[in-house]
Design an enzyme around this catalytic site. Structure first.
Site, PDB file in Angstrom:
ATOM      1  N   HIS A 240      51.761  45.801  37.189  1.00 30.03           N
ATOM      2  CA  HIS A 240      51.327  46.062  35.816  1.00 30.03           C
ATOM      3  C   HIS A 240      51.914  47.360  35.251  1.00 30.03           C
ATOM      4  CE1 HIS A 240      48.740  42.813  36.690  1.00 30.03           C
ATOM      5  NE2 HIS A 240      47.727  43.478  37.181  1.00 30.03           N
ATOM      6  N   LYS A 331      40.124  53.019  40.412  1.00 27.71           N
ATOM      7  CA  LYS A 331      38.831  52.332  40.276  1.00 27.71           C
ATOM      8  C   LYS A 331      37.740  53.389  40.184  1.00 27.71           C
ATOM      9  CE  LYS A 331      40.641  48.238  41.393  1.00 27.71           C
ATOM     10  NZ  LYS A 331      40.913  47.269  40.339  1.00 27.71           N
TER      11      LYS A 331
END
Ligand code: BG6
Length: 484
Positions: A240, A331
Site C-alpha cells: 500500500h 496499529k
C-alpha cells in the site's frame, strides 16, 4: 455530485473463498452496491465457490447479514437486495481435488465476461489456476483476480507469478492492492497530471520532503497468527505505502493506460535506495486502555514482529535525489488517519521581517477520513499593524466540494471489481512491479532479522515509539500529528 454510472457487460464472476471474511466484508456488499447503482446487468451472475457443502439457497441466506452490516442503512433496499441475491449461486468446490469442477464448468457461460476471484490463501493460487485450465473453464479472455499477500519475499512472489503464468497471460491477471481503488489515491494522479499548477515544482529543487502516514487504531486481535508472520513492513509498506509513494514520485505517463502507468511506477521502485538500519524504527504496541499488548494478540511471547514502522527512503533519480520520503504506519495509534504531506521549500529569500518567519507551503492529501486536500499558504494578517504574515490553510473537503454525499462513491473494492469486468488493469499491480517491490524489501527485512533487532514498545493511543521522532528531528524536521 457523483459521476454517471455506466453499466458493465454481463458477467459471470466466480469467487473462490466465497464464505470467507473478505467476501463477506467487502466483495459481496460491494457487488450489491454496484447492483443498486445500476452498474450490474440483470443477467450477470456471481458464483460462490468454497469448501462448505451448502446449497445456493443457503449461500444467499448467509449474505443477508453482511449486507445488513457492511452496507449503509440508507442503501439497504429490500427489493434490490432480493434481486441481487437472486443473481448469487454457489458450488462446493475442492481446490486440490476434482469435486465441484464439472458443475462449475456447466454453470459458467461461454459468451459473457468471465472473472475468477481467488479470495483464498496464496498457497492455493497454483491449484486453482491449474484446475480452471484442466477442466476447460478458463479461456483466453477470462480474468483472474488475486489478493495480497502476493508472496512474502521475492522468491515466493516469483514462484506465485510463475504458477499463474503457466495458465494465464499477464493481461488476464489482476493483482489487487485495494489502496489503488481508494478515491483520493486516484486523485493524486488527477491533481498531478490534470493541473499545471504543481507539476513544474514537483521535484527535489522545490520539495523539501514528503511524509506518508497510514495510522490505524485497531490492533491485530483476531488475526494475530497471520500478522505475526508478516508485520507492518510486509503488510503495509511493501504494497500500500509503496503504491502511494510511486504515485507521488512517478514521471507523467504518456497516457492513462495500464502499461504506461505501471511502467512509470516500476521505474520509481527500481530507483529506491537501500534503507540503512539507522533510517528505520520498528515498534510493537504495549497493553493499555483495557486492551492487550501485541505480544498477547499475536500469542507469541517471543515475537519480534513490528506493528509499527517508520523509515526514511531516498530515490536516486534526477527528479528526487536529495528529497527524503518519510513513511510511517502502525496499529493502535492515536487516530485512524492517513495522509500524504508534501512540504515545499521556503522561498530562497524573504523580503519580509516577519516575527514568526516564513512557513513552508505544505500540500496535504487526506486519504481517510475526511478525504480532501489542504494547501497552507502565507498571507498578510488582516489589520493596519504593518506587514505581519500568517499561515492559513486553503482547505478543500471533497465531500463539501462535490456536493456533500460521498455515500454513493464506490469503495475501493467496488471500483476495482468493476474495473476487472471492464478489463482495465491500470489500478492493478503488474507481476514485475510486485517483484521489484519485494527486491527492495527483502534486504531490509533480512538485515533486521540477521541483526536480531527487537521492535521498541510503544503506548497504545500514541504516535508510535519515541525513536521515530528522532528519525525526523535529526534532519531538522518534524512529523505531522496523527489526527483525524
Ligand atoms: C490491509 C492490511 O491490506 O489493509 C491491514 O492487511 C490493514 O492490516 C488494512 O488494516 C488497511 O486498509 P484500510 O483501507 O482500512 O486503510
Amino acid at each position: 455530485m457523483v459521476s454517471r454510472v455506466i453499466p458493465v457487460e454481463t458477467f459471470d464472476l466466480v469467487i473462490f473463498g466465497a464464505t470467507g471474511d473478505l467476501a463477506h466484508r467487502k466483495i459481496l456488499p460491494g457487488l450489491y452496491r454496484r447492483f443498486l447503482a445500476g452498474q450490474i446487468p440483470a443477467e450477470s451472475r456471481t458464483i460462490g465457490a468454497a469448501r462448505s457443502v451448502i446449497t445456493s439457497e443457503d449461500f444467499r441466506t448467509t449474505i443477508d447479514e453482511p449486507i445488513a452490516e457492511f452496507v449503509p442503512k440508507s442503501r439497504q433496499d429490500p427489493a434490490a437486495i432480493a434481486q441481487f441475491l437472486a443473481q448469487l449461486h454457489y458450488i462446493p468446490i475442492d481446490a486440490k481435488g476434482e469435486g465441484g469442477w464439472p458443475a462449475l464448468r456447466d454453470l459458467v457461460r461461454p459468451n459473457v465476461v468471465k472473472a475468477f476471484y481467488f479470495s483464498v490463501a496464496p498457497s492455493l493460487f497454483g491449484d486453482l489456476a491449474e484446475r480452471l485450465h484442466q477442466h476447460g473453464i478458463a479461456d483466453a479472455t477470462c480474468r483472474i483476480v488475486v489478493e495480497k499477500p502476493f508472496g512474502r519475499d521475492l522468491a515466493s512472489a516469483h514462484a506465485l507469478n510463475q504458477s499463474l503464468a503457466a495458465h494465464f497471460s499477464e493481461q488476464q491477471i489482476y493483482r489487487i492492492d485495494h489502496y489503488l481503488g481508494k478515491e483520493t489515491v486516484q486523485n493524486l494522479m488527477a491533481v498531478r497530471f490534470a493541473n499545471i499548477l504543481f507539476e513544474p515544482i514537483w521535484k527535489a529543487q522545490y520539495i523539501d520532503h514528503v511524509q506518508i502516514t497510514v495510522g490505524e487504531t485497531v490492533g491485530v486481535e483476531g488475526r494475530g497468527a497471520y500478522y505475526d508472520t508478516s508485520g507492518a513492513m510486509r503488510d503495509m509498506v511493501q504494497n500500500h505505502m509503496m503504491q502511494l509513494l510511486c504515485l507521488i514520485a512517478m514521471e507523467p505517463p504518456y497516457h492513462f493506460d495500464p502499461n504506461a502507468v505501471r511502467d512509470e511506477k516500476l521505474k520509481v521502485i527500481r530507483a529506491l535506495d537501500p534503507v540503512e538500519p539507522k533510517d528505520i524504527v520498528r515498534g510493537q504496541y504495549l497493553a493499555g486502555g483495557g486492551q492487550g499488548s501485541y505480544i498477547e494478540h499475536s500469542e507469541n511471547p517471543d515475537s519480534r514482529t513490528e506493528s509499527y514502522i517508520a523509515m526514511k527512503v531516498g530515490i536516486s533519480n534526477w527528479r528526487w535525489k536529495g528529497t527524503p520520503f518519510y513513511l510511517r504506519t502502525g496499529k493502535r495509534l492515536r487516530s485512524r488517519a492517513s495522509e500524504i504531506a508534501i512540504t515545499f521549500k521556503a522561498p530562497p529569500h524573504s523580503i519580509f521581517d516577519n516575527p514568526g518567519g516564513i512557513h513552508e507551503n505544505v500540500l496535504v492529501i487526506r486519504l481517510q477520513p475526511n478525504e480532501g486536500m489542504t494547501l497552507t499558504v502565507m498571507i498578510k494578517e488582516p489589520g493596519p499593524g504593518g506587514m505581519r504574515l500568517t499561515e492559513v490553510p486553503l482547505d478543500m473537503s471533497f465531500a463539501d466540494a462535490l456536493g456533500g454525499d460521498l455515500a454513493d462513491v464506490p469503495d475501493a473494492y467496488e471500483r476495482l471489481i468493476m474495473d476487472v469486468i471492464r478489463g482495465n488493469q491500470t489500478l492493478f499491480m503488474r507481476g514485475d512491479e510486485v517483484e521489484a517491490a519485494w527486491a527492495w524489501t527483502d534486504p531490509i527485512i533480512n538485515g533486521w532479522e540477521a541483526r536480531g533487532d527487537k521492535p521498541r514498545g510503544y503506548q497504545p493511543g500514541s504516535n508510535g515509539p519515541d525513536d521515530a521522532l528522532m528519525l525526523m528531528h535529526r534532519d531538522g524536521r518534524r512529523w505531522r500529528e496523527i489526527k483525524e
